[in-house]
Design an enzyme around this catalytic site. Sequence first.
Site, mmCIF file in Angstrom:
data_model
loop_
_atom_site.group_PDB
_atom_site.id
_atom_site.type_symbol
_atom_site.label_atom_id
_atom_site.label_comp_id
_atom_site.label_asym_id
_atom_site.label_seq_id
_atom_site.Cartn_x
_atom_site.Cartn_y
_atom_site.Cartn_z
ATOM 1 N N THR A 220 45.684 39.140 37.516
ATOM 2 C CA THR A 220 44.218 39.145 37.549
ATOM 3 C C THR A 220 43.653 40.269 36.702
ATOM 4 O O THR A 220 44.346 41.219 36.350
ATOM 5 C CB THR A 220 43.706 39.326 38.993
ATOM 6 O OG1 THR A 220 44.133 40.606 39.462
ATOM 7 C CG2 THR A 220 44.232 38.248 39.906
ATOM 8 N N SER A 221 42.381 40.150 36.404
ATOM 9 C CA SER A 221 41.604 41.202 35.732
ATOM 10 C C SER A 221 42.199 41.645 34.414
ATOM 11 O O SER A 221 42.115 42.817 34.050
ATOM 12 C CB SER A 221 41.425 42.412 36.661
ATOM 13 O OG SER A 221 40.794 42.027 37.843
ATOM 14 N N VAL B 86 31.654 42.015 36.395
ATOM 15 C CA VAL B 86 30.517 42.547 37.140
ATOM 16 C C VAL B 86 30.477 44.042 36.858
ATOM 17 O O VAL B 86 31.483 44.736 37.012
ATOM 18 C CB VAL B 86 30.661 42.274 38.660
ATOM 19 C CG1 VAL B 86 29.488 42.847 39.425
ATOM 20 C CG2 VAL B 86 30.792 40.775 38.912
ATOM 21 N N ALA C 248 30.135 47.050 37.910
ATOM 22 C CA ALA C 248 30.143 47.946 39.070
ATOM 23 C C ALA C 248 31.593 48.203 39.461
ATOM 24 O O ALA C 248 32.483 47.425 39.106
ATOM 25 C CB ALA C 248 29.380 47.339 40.237
ATOM 26 N N THR D 102 38.569 44.945 46.292
ATOM 27 C CA THR D 102 38.601 43.618 45.674
ATOM 28 C C THR D 102 40.028 43.082 45.548
ATOM 29 O O THR D 102 40.251 41.883 45.722
ATOM 30 C CB THR D 102 37.920 43.620 44.293
ATOM 31 O OG1 THR D 102 38.505 44.647 43.493
ATOM 32 C CG2 THR D 102 36.428 43.842 44.424
ATOM 33 N N GLY D 103 40.975 43.944 45.256
ATOM 34 C CA GLY D 103 42.366 43.495 45.154
ATOM 35 C C GLY D 103 42.903 42.994 46.483
ATOM 36 O O GLY D 103 43.599 41.980 46.542
ATOM 37 N N ASP D 104 42.555 43.698 47.551
ATOM 38 C CA ASP D 104 42.980 43.267 48.892
ATOM 39 C C ASP D 104 42.356 41.923 49.256
ATOM 40 O O ASP D 104 43.022 41.041 49.799
ATOM 41 C CB ASP D 104 42.590 44.313 49.940
ATOM 42 C CG ASP D 104 43.335 45.622 49.764
ATOM 43 O OD1 ASP D 104 44.471 45.606 49.261
ATOM 44 O OD2 ASP D 104 42.770 46.670 50.136
#
Length: 141
Positions: free
Chosen positions: A15-16, A55, A57, A62-64
């Site tokens: 992700t990311s 986003v 910010a 968020t990972g959890d």
Amino acid sequence: MDMLHAMGPETVVITSSDLQGSLGSDFLIALGSQRKTRADGTKVTQRIRMESPKVDADFVGTGDLFAAMLLAWTHKHPNNLKVACEKTVSAMQHVLQRTIKCAKAHAGKGNKPSPAQLELRMVQSKKDIENPEIIIKATEL
């Protein structure tokens, strides 16, 4: 991703990633791969790619949240990584958008939200977590 599969896991999701995507630098790339063994012993691999808007910010947790939702959705859709990831990423977007909207309202016009104001609005997002409207689609590779 094949190297990660070789270490044992059937499902790999990255992700990311800041890899360059077709939608530009304001989007994050997620890649997924699920390798299953059929009853006859043959292996089948499903690979997906998703692009979701960044986003502006810094959030905590968020990972959890992503890991928990991916676990839940892959349990519910064990043979469809595409659907599991679409539900996970779409739910994340709903939570993040609700969180940033609330944080900006609490901070006041022109003020940057504080870390406390950016606490994920999970309770308020319960319906989106349980039954997300799919707003981010995956592409099978």
